[in-house]
Design a protein around this motif. Structure first.
Motif, PDB file in Angstrom:
ATOM      1  N   VAL A   1       0.876  -1.012  -0.004  1.00  0.00           N
ATOM      2  CA  VAL A   1       0.124   0.119  -0.073  1.00  0.00           C
ATOM      3  C   VAL A   1       0.963   1.252   0.034  1.00  0.00           C
ATOM      4  O   VAL A   1       1.919   1.321   0.843  1.00  0.00           O
ATOM      5  N   VAL A   2       0.624   1.997  -1.175  1.00  0.00           N
ATOM      6  CA  VAL A   2       1.465   3.239  -1.017  1.00  0.00           C
ATOM      7  C   VAL A   2       0.875   4.533  -0.959  1.00  0.00           C
ATOM      8  O   VAL A   2      -0.582   4.619  -0.892  1.00  0.00           O
ATOM      9  N   GLY A   3       1.466   5.689  -0.765  1.00  0.00           N
ATOM     10  CA  GLY A   3       0.623   7.049  -0.806  1.00  0.00           C
ATOM     11  C   GLY A   3      -0.197   7.186   0.445  1.00  0.00           C
ATOM     12  O   GLY A   3      -1.067   7.946   0.454  1.00  0.00           O
ATOM     13  N   THR A   4       0.097   6.541   1.784  1.00  0.00           N
ATOM     14  CA  THR A   4      -0.794   6.838   2.844  1.00  0.00           C
ATOM     15  C   THR A   4      -0.611   8.392   3.548  1.00  0.00           C
ATOM     16  O   THR A   4      -1.149   8.408   4.494  1.00  0.00           O
ATOM     17  N   LYS A   5       0.636   8.690   3.231  1.00  0.00           N
ATOM     18  CA  LYS A   5       0.901  10.119   3.476  1.00  0.00           C
ATOM     19  C   LYS A   5       1.537  10.236   5.102  1.00  0.00           C
ATOM     20  O   LYS A   5       2.469  11.159   5.394  1.00  0.00           O
ATOM     21  N   LYS A   6       1.285   9.073   5.977  1.00  0.00           N
ATOM     22  CA  LYS A   6       1.730   9.356   7.410  1.00  0.00           C
ATOM     23  C   LYS A   6       1.811   8.099   7.965  1.00  0.00           C
ATOM     24  O   LYS A   6       1.756   7.980   9.352  1.00  0.00           O
ATOM     25  N   ALA A   7       1.898   7.171   7.214  1.00  0.00           N
ATOM     26  CA  ALA A   7       2.272   5.737   8.028  1.00  0.00           C
ATOM     27  C   ALA A   7       3.406   5.569   8.922  1.00  0.00           C
ATOM     28  O   ALA A   7       3.501   5.291   9.952  1.00  0.00           O
ATOM     29  N   THR A   8       4.689   6.449   8.427  1.00  0.00           N
ATOM     30  CA  THR A   8       5.635   6.444   9.338  1.00  0.00           C
ATOM     31  C   THR A   8       5.448   7.218  10.789  1.00  0.00           C
ATOM     32  O   THR A   8       6.384   6.973  11.620  1.00  0.00           O
ATOM     33  N   LYS A   9       4.534   7.923  10.708  1.00  0.00           N
ATOM     34  CA  LYS A   9       4.061   8.795  12.173  1.00  0.00           C
ATOM     35  C   LYS A   9       2.865   8.187  12.687  1.00  0.00           C
ATOM     36  O   LYS A   9       3.119   7.927  13.983  1.00  0.00           O
ATOM     37  N   THR A  10       2.223   7.469  12.079  1.00  0.00           N
ATOM     38  CA  THR A  10       0.854   6.739  12.606  1.00  0.00           C
ATOM     39  C   THR A  10       1.474   5.348  13.223  1.00  0.00           C
ATOM     40  O   THR A  10       0.742   5.189  14.355  1.00  0.00           O
ATOM     41  N   LEU A  11       2.064   4.791  12.463  1.00  0.00           N
ATOM     42  CA  LEU A  11       2.367   3.466  12.736  1.00  0.00           C
ATOM     43  C   LEU A  11       3.798   3.036  13.980  1.00  0.00           C
ATOM     44  O   LEU A  11       4.501   4.147  13.993  1.00  0.00           O
ATOM     45  N   GLN A  12       3.819   2.138  14.753  1.00  0.00           N
ATOM     46  CA  GLN A  12       4.669   2.160  15.560  1.00  0.00           C
ATOM     47  C   GLN A  12       5.695   0.904  15.495  1.00  0.00           C
ATOM     48  O   GLN A  12       5.025  -0.118  15.147  1.00  0.00           O
ATOM     49  N   ASP A  13       6.950   0.870  15.906  1.00  0.00           N
ATOM     50  CA  ASP A  13       7.748  -0.213  15.520  1.00  0.00           C
ATOM     51  C   ASP A  13       7.181  -1.235  16.648  1.00  0.00           C
ATOM     52  O   ASP A  13       7.161  -1.055  17.607  1.00  0.00           O
TER      53      ASP A  13
END
Length: 522
Positions: A413-425
């Protein structure tokens, strides 16, 4: 190798010349012969590259370094790659090759032309493997010295870590792969992008066009989430569009290289293409697909009212629709929706999130993880092979990484805009690569797919002439047989040969003619 000139112009090239000009060069030559609007270009042939290796005495050294390399050992792969590239760059291009390149460049324009310098490997843009983004491209190159340096670096990029890894996983022998270099007028595009002449997953007769402002590198690299247009060839109209928020564009910088600039608030949300431009692009795509006989992935650029075709290669990712999975969970029970983006590669997978902010972070990725990053790039391919799914902030369904994800069969899934900010390791999520949705928690493993049942074919239609099929790809043979056609009217044997990873000349030189024949039959 057969003696060939160091330079060939597009007007001299056909698709059969892939051994000399690589996949990209052969395609550009073929499109030029079709009358498509391809910018002027010449190709530094693969034979020139091999002469360079031999005349400078580094051929055996290079291949010895690559022998017995474990490409799954990241440290060893990176080390050998750097060493081999240093060897290639440590010796000068032979004078006679330099002179031929400079003479050809002078013919492009009296005062020197600004050009794009693109690698074109002989194991690239093939029907069964895209090799997307594995070698280097240099944009906005001006002057003899910069051109020679760009060609030299393109040659060295044949031995980049990602290129070595990808060839190994695709079963290509490094000794049998060479590299040509396309030197082409740089189109200072106002808008550019990529189109698929058929849906890249289902094969439906829908032209998918993605575009953004500036040079096309922003789209193919995944640096921007592009506009997406769907053109139905049957009705001749745009049937769907998604106008994305495009934050940046890439433009030439002075007399060398490119730069990234931020777009104004108006430009970010403005549609890139008109319906007429989409229709014109779809027409060019239709011409290319009809000629090649297989769906095409085409890069394009627009300046004013003029459209240019920059590249065309086969789509390598079309798959037959899956049989509905017995026991699969209905969508409503997949869990809380965390994010939505654009489905770039179909399938549903669950796993542990690993946030990747730099390619060095990929060393922490384990089998079964979910790779989450701002934008994927070809350096991440080794890690992409280990993960169960991929999620990005930026990018579209035609970017390089999306193409490779589909080729790997990895949901994306691409172009989510905020995956790296919303999701957590470490967070456990589920990724639906068809619908473009990320859910909280894990999806239960579905039961095995139900066994397909054989359906009797309809009664054959009686015709006054034999109806035969054209077969281009080996994997299409069964589908062709299932049509009930009277036979094969045209067999594109060159695609069978390309799938062998060695040229016919190699078999002859090594006394393996019978092996060659047997492999064609199997």
């Amino acid at each position: 190798m057969k003696e060939m000139p160091n330079i060939l112009w597009l007007e001299e090239i056909k698709k059969e010349d892939i051994i000399s000009v690589g996949g990209k060069g052969a395609s550009l030559g073929e499109m030029t012969s079709l009358g498509l609007p391809v910018p002027k270009a010449f190709v530094v042939t693969a034979q020139a590259f091999r002469k360079f290796l031999i005349e400078k005495g580094i051929e055996d050294t290079v291949f010895r370094r690559l022998e017995r390399l474990d490409v799954d050992d990241n440290d060893a792969l990176e080390s050998v790659s750097r060493e081999v590239q240093d060897i290639v760059l440590s010796v000068d291009i032979p004078d006679h090759i330099k002179e031929d390149i400079i003479d050809a460049y002078a013919r492009m324009g009296a005062n020197g032309e600004v050009v794009a310098v693109r690698s074109s490997a002989t194991a690239e843009d093939l029907p069964e493997a895209s090799f997307a983004g594995q070698q280097e491209t240099f944009l906005n190159v001006l002057g003899d010295d910069d051109l020679l340096e760009a060609v030299h670096r393109c040659w060295a990029s044949l031995y980049g870590a990602r290129a070595i890894y990808y060839r190994a996983k695709q079963g290509f022998d490094d000794r049998g792969v060479n590299i040509a270099v396309v030197v082409q007028d740089l189109i200072r595009s106002e808008k550019s992008g990529v189109l698929f002449t058929s849906h890249p997953v289902t094969g439906e007769p829908l032209t998918i066009v993605e575009g953004s402002w500036g040079l096309g590198e922003a789209v193919v690299s995944g640096s921007v989430s592009p506009d997406n247009y769907v053109f139905d060839l049957r009705s001749g109209r745009v049937v769907d569009r998604l106008i994305a928020e495009k934050e940046i564009m890439i433009v030439p910088e002075g007399e060398r290289g490119v730069k990234t600039v931020n777009l104004s608030s108006e430009e970010r949300i403005a549609p890139v293409l008109s319906d007429d431009e989409v229709a014109r692009l779809a027409t060019f795509g239709e011409i290319a697909e009809e000629h090649y006989g297989v769906p095409q992935d085409i890069e394009w650029a627009i300046v004013g009212d003029e459209i240019f075709i920059l590249q065309s290669r086969p789509i390598t990712t079309i798959r037959q629709p899956d049989i509905p999975r017995a026991g699969a969970k209905p969508e409503s029970t997949l869990g809380e929706v965390l994010l939505e983006g654009q489905g770039a590669s179909p399938g549903i997978a669950s796993g542990r999130v690993v946030i990747v902010r730099d390619v060095r972070d990929t060393s922490t990725i384990k089998e079964g993880d979910i790779l989450v990053t701002r934008m994927t790039n070809p350096d991440m391919v080794p890690a992409m092979r280990r993960v169960r799914a991929i999620v990005t902030d930026e990018g579209g369904m035609t970017c390089h990484a999306a193409i490779v994800s589909r080729e790997l069969g990895t949901p994306a899934v691409v172009g989510t805009k905020k995956a790296t900010k919303t999701l957590q390791d470490g967070q456990v999520i589920s990724v639906d690569g068809e619908k473009g949705i990320i859910y909280e928690g894990a999806v239960e493993t579905p039961a095995p797919a139900a066994q397909a049942t054989t359906v009797a074919a309809a009664a054959p239609i009686i015709t006054g002439t034999l109806v035969k099929v054209n077969v281009s790809l080996p994997e299409a043979a069964k589908r062709a047989a299932d049509t009930g056609a009277d036979g094969v009217g045209l067999l594109r044997i060159e695609h069978l040969i390309l799938g062998l990873a060695k040229t016919p000349g190699w078999y002859v030189e090594h006394g393996e003619e019978e092996t060659f024949i047997n492999e064609l039959y199997t």
